[in-house]
Design a protein around this motif. Structure first.
Motif, PDB file in Angstrom:
ATOM      1  N   LYS A  10       6.422   8.160  -5.422  1.00  0.00           N
ATOM      2  CA  LYS A  10       5.757   9.587  -6.184  1.00  0.00           C
ATOM      3  C   LYS A  10       5.932  10.435  -5.039  1.00  0.00           C
ATOM      4  O   LYS A  10       5.952  11.762  -5.479  1.00  0.00           O
ATOM      5  N   ALA A  11       6.391  10.494  -3.837  1.00  0.00           N
ATOM      6  CA  ALA A  11       6.286  11.595  -2.815  1.00  0.00           C
ATOM      7  C   ALA A  11       7.531  12.237  -2.826  1.00  0.00           C
ATOM      8  O   ALA A  11       8.590  11.695  -3.499  1.00  0.00           O
ATOM      9  N   THR A  53       3.647   2.457  -3.731  1.00  0.00           N
ATOM     10  CA  THR A  53       3.483   3.249  -4.684  1.00  0.00           C
ATOM     11  C   THR A  53       3.416   4.885  -4.263  1.00  0.00           C
ATOM     12  O   THR A  53       3.898   5.703  -5.092  1.00  0.00           O
ATOM     13  N   GLU A  54       2.665   5.209  -3.371  1.00  0.00           N
ATOM     14  CA  GLU A  54       3.210   6.418  -2.817  1.00  0.00           C
ATOM     15  C   GLU A  54       4.191   6.799  -2.292  1.00  0.00           C
ATOM     16  O   GLU A  54       4.328   7.977  -2.625  1.00  0.00           O
ATOM     17  N   TYR A  55       4.857   6.243  -2.050  1.00  0.00           N
ATOM     18  CA  TYR A  55       6.358   6.202  -1.391  1.00  0.00           C
ATOM     19  C   TYR A  55       6.990   6.723  -2.719  1.00  0.00           C
ATOM     20  O   TYR A  55       8.106   7.632  -2.792  1.00  0.00           O
ATOM     21  N   ILE A  99       6.176   8.962   5.205  1.00  0.00           N
ATOM     22  CA  ILE A  99       5.685   7.609   5.030  1.00  0.00           C
ATOM     23  C   ILE A  99       6.670   6.488   5.723  1.00  0.00           C
ATOM     24  O   ILE A  99       6.072   5.676   6.338  1.00  0.00           O
ATOM     25  N   ARG A 159       0.715  -1.237  -0.167  1.00  0.00           N
ATOM     26  CA  ARG A 159       0.071   0.057  -0.128  1.00  0.00           C
ATOM     27  C   ARG A 159       1.046   1.289   0.157  1.00  0.00           C
ATOM     28  O   ARG A 159       0.630   2.230  -0.798  1.00  0.00           O
TER      29      ARG A 159
END
Length: 365
Positions: free
Chosen positions: A17-18, A13-15, A26, A10
């Motif tokens: 793009k951050a 993907t967020e990591y 994160i 989870r």
């Protein structure tokens, strides 16, 4: 474990793009949720999502294909089953030669590249079952010499320092008796130079002085340097009045190991296994097989001395209790005369068995 994979998936993907600040936040959230360190969280988030081919989603994909391990077994058998460190050093030379000979048909270039990339530990791990299945045992036929005569010979212990020059040899015999010691059977005399690792073998009808001295004379004529000292175990075939006189006539110093201390002669003991037993196996050989055995050793010594790396103590490690540092080196090819402080790398002449020294035949050092 499943919850850990789900949380990592989870956040991954967020990591990616951050921003730098967002990545730090994160990491904090992931460390708090899983109770792990930031370096571990960072590694989990940066590694690609690569479930196993069987779809269970655990771990990472295999680095080596099954075909590369089949190729490993094939090359290992063709190279005469060396240890992993020897095989790793031999691969750059052996793979092209085996491929040119057509021995690797059916294997792809990718599998060959994977084999070249394997480390010694990986090779050991995947060959363990095959090696264990091929391990055999022999029968010891050593009979100790009389104590008064034995005590007249100087003892050389494991770890005693030598001068590092060629000519200090260790000797041992292997009995080709098969499952029984009854009757007459061939013996193979093995001579190993401690400084260079040069190995010579010669088989005799039995272990009497007449037969063993003949085998030793044959080895003495082939070995590319003069034998200066002769170290053996406490067997009566080496420690007897005839052998002592024979060595003294040639100005060869005789030493022996301690009883029941095989490590005193570890260099030649290792050759009993990976040279003699590996090529002659544990079969019984009698007089009719004597000449074929000696023909075999002439071929074996070419491979062992000229095409197999030699691993021997070289220097000393500092700060670790005087532990010997081992190095893997290859000898020079036949005809290339080269002398160094650790001994000669020049083999004997191809014809006549005369030793060579920079092209001057019949000269010994």
């Amino acid at each position: 474990m499943a919850a850990k994979r789900q949380i990592t998936k989870r956040f991954r993907t967020e990591y990616a793009k951050a921003s730098k600040k967002g990545k730090g936040e994160i990491l904090d959230r992931m460390c708090s949720a899983l109770g792990i360190g930031r370096s571990t969280a960072r590694r989990l988030l940066n590694e690609p999502a690569s479930p196993r081919p069987d779809g269970d989603g655990r771990g990472r994909t295999a680095r080596y294909s099954p075909g590369s391990f089949r190729l490993l077994e094939q090359v290992w058998l063709l190279a005469d089953m060396p240890c992993s460190k020897y095989l790793k050093a031999m691969l750059p030379q052996w793979l092209p030669a085996l491929e040119a000979a057509g021995e690797l048909d059916g294997f792809t270039d990718g599998e060959a590249d994977e084999l070249m990339a394997m480390g010694a530990a990986t090779i050991d791990r995947h060959l363990k079952a095959t090696r264990d299945a091929a391990r055999l045992r022999g029968i010891s036929s050593t009979r100790a010499a009389s104590e008064p005569l034995r005590n007249s010979i100087t003892i050389r212990k494991a770890g005693d320092e030598l001068d590092g020059l060629p000519g200090a040899v260790e000797a041992d015999t292997v009995a080709h008796c098969g499952p029984t010691l009854m009757g007459e059977f061939c013996r193979t005399l093995t001579i190993v130079d401690f400084a260079t690792g040069w190995t010579e073998n010669a088989s005799a009808r039995n272990n009497s002085f007449t037969m063993l001295s003949g085998a030793l004379e044959a080895i003495e004529a082939r070995i590319p340097f003069r034998i200066r000292s002769f170290d053996s175990d406490n067997g009566s075939e080496f420690i007897n009045h005839d052998m002592i006189a024979w060595l003294q006539q040639r100005d060869i110093e005789q030493t022996r190991s301690r009883p029941y201390r095989k490590n005193d002669g570890a260099t030649v003991e290792s050759r009993n296994n990976h040279v003699v037993r590996r090529h002659a196996f544990y079969y019984r050989y009698e007089l009719p097989e004597l000449d074929p055995l000696n023909e075999l050793w002439e071929l074996v010594e070419i491979k062992a001395n000229l095409f197999t790396p030699s691993r021997k103590p070289h220097g000393w490690r500092t700060g670790r209790g005087d532990r010997p540092h081992a190095s893997t080196t290859s000898r020079a090819p036949r005809g290339s005369a080269s002398w160094s402080s650790t001994g000669p790398t020049a083999p004997r002449a191809a014809a006549g068995g005369s030793p060579t020294n920079g092209g001057n035949a019949s000269r010994k050092r």
